[in-house]
Design an enzyme around this catalytic site. Structure first.
Site, PDB file in Angstrom:
ATOM      1  N   ASP A  20       0.857  -1.185   0.000  1.00  0.00           N
ATOM      2  CA  ASP A  20       0.000   0.000   0.000  1.00  0.00           C
ATOM      3  C   ASP A  20       0.891   1.233   0.000  1.00  0.00           C
ATOM      4  O   ASP A  20       1.545   1.534   1.005  1.00  0.00           O
ATOM      5  CB  ASP A  20      -0.911  -0.026   1.230  1.00  0.00           C
ATOM      6  N   ASP A 114      -2.557   2.051  -6.165  1.00  0.00           N
ATOM      7  CA  ASP A 114      -1.565   2.101  -5.085  1.00  0.00           C
ATOM      8  C   ASP A 114      -1.600   0.903  -4.157  1.00  0.00           C
ATOM      9  O   ASP A 114      -0.963   0.921  -3.107  1.00  0.00           O
ATOM     10  CB  ASP A 114      -1.768   3.378  -4.257  1.00  0.00           C
ATOM     11  N   GLU A 115      -2.316  -0.153  -4.536  1.00  0.00           N
ATOM     12  CA  GLU A 115      -2.502  -1.266  -3.609  1.00  0.00           C
ATOM     13  C   GLU A 115      -2.558  -2.578  -4.379  1.00  0.00           C
ATOM     14  O   GLU A 115      -3.157  -2.654  -5.452  1.00  0.00           O
ATOM     15  CB  GLU A 115      -3.811  -1.053  -2.836  1.00  0.00           C
TER      16      GLU A 115
END
EC number: 2.7.7.7
Length: 486
Positions: A20, A114-115
């Site tokens: 993350d 983003d993850e």
């Protein structure tokens, strides 16, 4: 090479990694804009009726968080930098990070820009907890070297544990949970950390005296089924006991493509709304073209003056990616909706996606301020606990085409990358009343100077995101050989 078939994680091994990127959109802005480093930065809709997408950690100290109305954020921290977002820049960084993740394992499941989850055990036979620690450390080091950003990482025996672990000590943290330590880690945590425990479920649990995951694990499954229904109750019971059989799915199919616009004032003019539909349909068609997709179901989303939201859809006899056809059906759906009291938000989308079909119109990618483009993704089925398919790309404003535009089209967004033949590269600090203010700086410069131009200055042009160059490390100089003894 086809992606590996998904498989259930081995409960005996801490083999699932969750990554993350910390305050991702805001962190990219601070990296590329030296004058914003250490300052509160808020990315999202910049108008008072916009919504916060991401806030830097400096901004979070003022109580600003994701999904907060921008007007409220401005009251909490009026001196923060409020930027519209640069999807192109975020996508570049995301691709770099996911490429590093795929070097760890072929099974990488992106949940958003983003993850992602990574199945480490698939690529590392006989993986131990110590191995997972070293792999995760190396991954974080490589991400920082390549992108200049920090990433929080959690590793556990399932998606559930890995996700919870990555959130425990953000930002810039690494938490690896050995299977034998999992129960002790989960037991004291607030029940709201579990998937499927939102505000409503959390409040019902609290009224029943259930505040921690340990409290929930002590409740009989039959009681949870009675309280929340079969699917939700069974899922909560399993998660509370650390059981999560969901595999890491390497490829996530897009489920829909859509565009939304939140208006500064409520709109009632149907001609204006129809024109907005046309422009959003063009953007949706352009994204379908880029992705090589088309779809059969056209959907509109209407949020009215009183915040009530309506969704209307129509399934076609054939698959389409035509902006004209999408707009035609979306207008017909909108015609059946009463807009007399005002429309606050309007969206157009296409779902039921298939491989590319012939498209007869390519769209202009110029986006309006306070607009959102979505490509929603997920597993083939919805998550059994919360009933919502996981994943999706966070909505953000699409960048304007690079290069000069006709004066009537100049719509400078805060944070937008620009270039000037005399002053070089920079970004828009703000604009209005026929003027635009630019700060000329980049990721590898000191904070730059500020200049103001006419909004229609022909020398000022939109530009692609600046290139971040990883630092070149000097090779280590070996110690001199010891002198031979006499």
């Amino acid at each position: 090479m086809p992606p590996p078939l998904p498989r259930r994680p081995d409960p005996r091994v801490a083999g699932v990694l969750h990554l993350d990127l910390d305050a991702f959109f805001a962190a990219v802005e601070q990296r590329d804009k030296p004058s914003l480093r250490g300052r509160p930065v808020v990315v999202g809709g910049t108008g008072l009726r916009g919504v916060v997408a991401t806030a830097s950690y400096e901004a979070r100290r003022f109580g600003i968080g994701s999904a907060m109305p921008t007007g409220q954020a401005r009251r909490l921290c009026p001196n923060a930098a409020y930027l519209a977002g640069r999807f192109g820049a975020y996508r570049i960084v995301s691709e770099q990070v996911m490429a590093i993740a795929r070097e760890l394992s072929p099974a990488v499941e992106p949940m958003s820009l983003d993850e992602a989850y990574v199945d480490l055990a698939l690529a590392h036979e006989g993986l131990t907890t110590e191995d997972a620690v070293e792999i995760a450390k190396e991954f974080r080091t490589r991400v920082r070297a390549r992108t200049g950003l920090t990433v929080s990482v959690g590793v556990g025996r399932s998606k559930l544990t890995a996700k919870i672990a990555s959130d425990l000590r953000k930002p810039d943290a690494l938490v690896v949970v050995a299977p034998e330590d999992e129960a002790d880690l989960l037991r004291p945590l607030e029940v709201s950390r579990l998937p499927g425990v939102g505000h409503v479920t959390g409040e019902r649990l609290r009224r029943s005296g259930i505040r921690t995951i340990g409290d929930l694990a002590a409740v009989e499954e039959d009681e949870l089924v009675r309280m929340f229904g079969k699917a939700h109750g069974t899922g909560l019971a399993a998660f509370a006991r650390g059981f999560d059989p969901r595999p890491v799915v390497a490829e996530r199919e897009a489920k829909s493509v859509s565009a939304e616009e939140t208006f500064a004032v409520d709109l009632t003019d149907r001609r204006d709304l129809d024109e907005r539909v046309r422009r959003m349909a063009e953007r949706v068609a352009a994204r379908l073209t880029t992705s090589g997709l088309s779809g059969r179901t056209v959907t509109i989303k209407v949020r009215r003056y009183d915040f009530s939201t309506l969704n209307r859809s129509r399934t076609l006899a054939h698959s389409t990616g035509s902006a004209g056809e999408i707009a035609e059906h979306a207008r017909e759906l909108l015609a059946a909706v009463d807009v007399a009291d005002g429309v606050r938000l309007l969206g157009v989308g296409v779902s039921g996606l298939t491989e590319f079909a012939q498209i007869d119109l390519l769209a202009d990618l110029l986006a309006d301020s306070d607009t959102e483009d979505h490509t929603e993704g997920g597993e083939a089925g919805a998550d059994p606990v919360d009933g919502v398919a996981a994943g999706g790309i966070h909505p953000l404003t699409s960048p304007a085409p690079y290069g000069p535009a006709a004066p009537a089209e100049r719509d400078w967004s805060p944070g937008q990358d620009v270039t000037h033949p005399e002053h070089g590269s920079g970004w828009v600090q703000g604009s209005g009343v026929g003027r635009v203010t630019v700060r000329f700086e980049g990721p590898h410069t000191p904070p730059g100077r500020i200049l103001t131009f006419r909004a229609d200055d022909p020398d000022l042009a939109a530009a692609p995101p600046p290139v971040f160059e990883p630092p070149v490390l000097e090779p280590a100089v070996p110690d001199p050989a010891p002198e031979p003894s006499a």
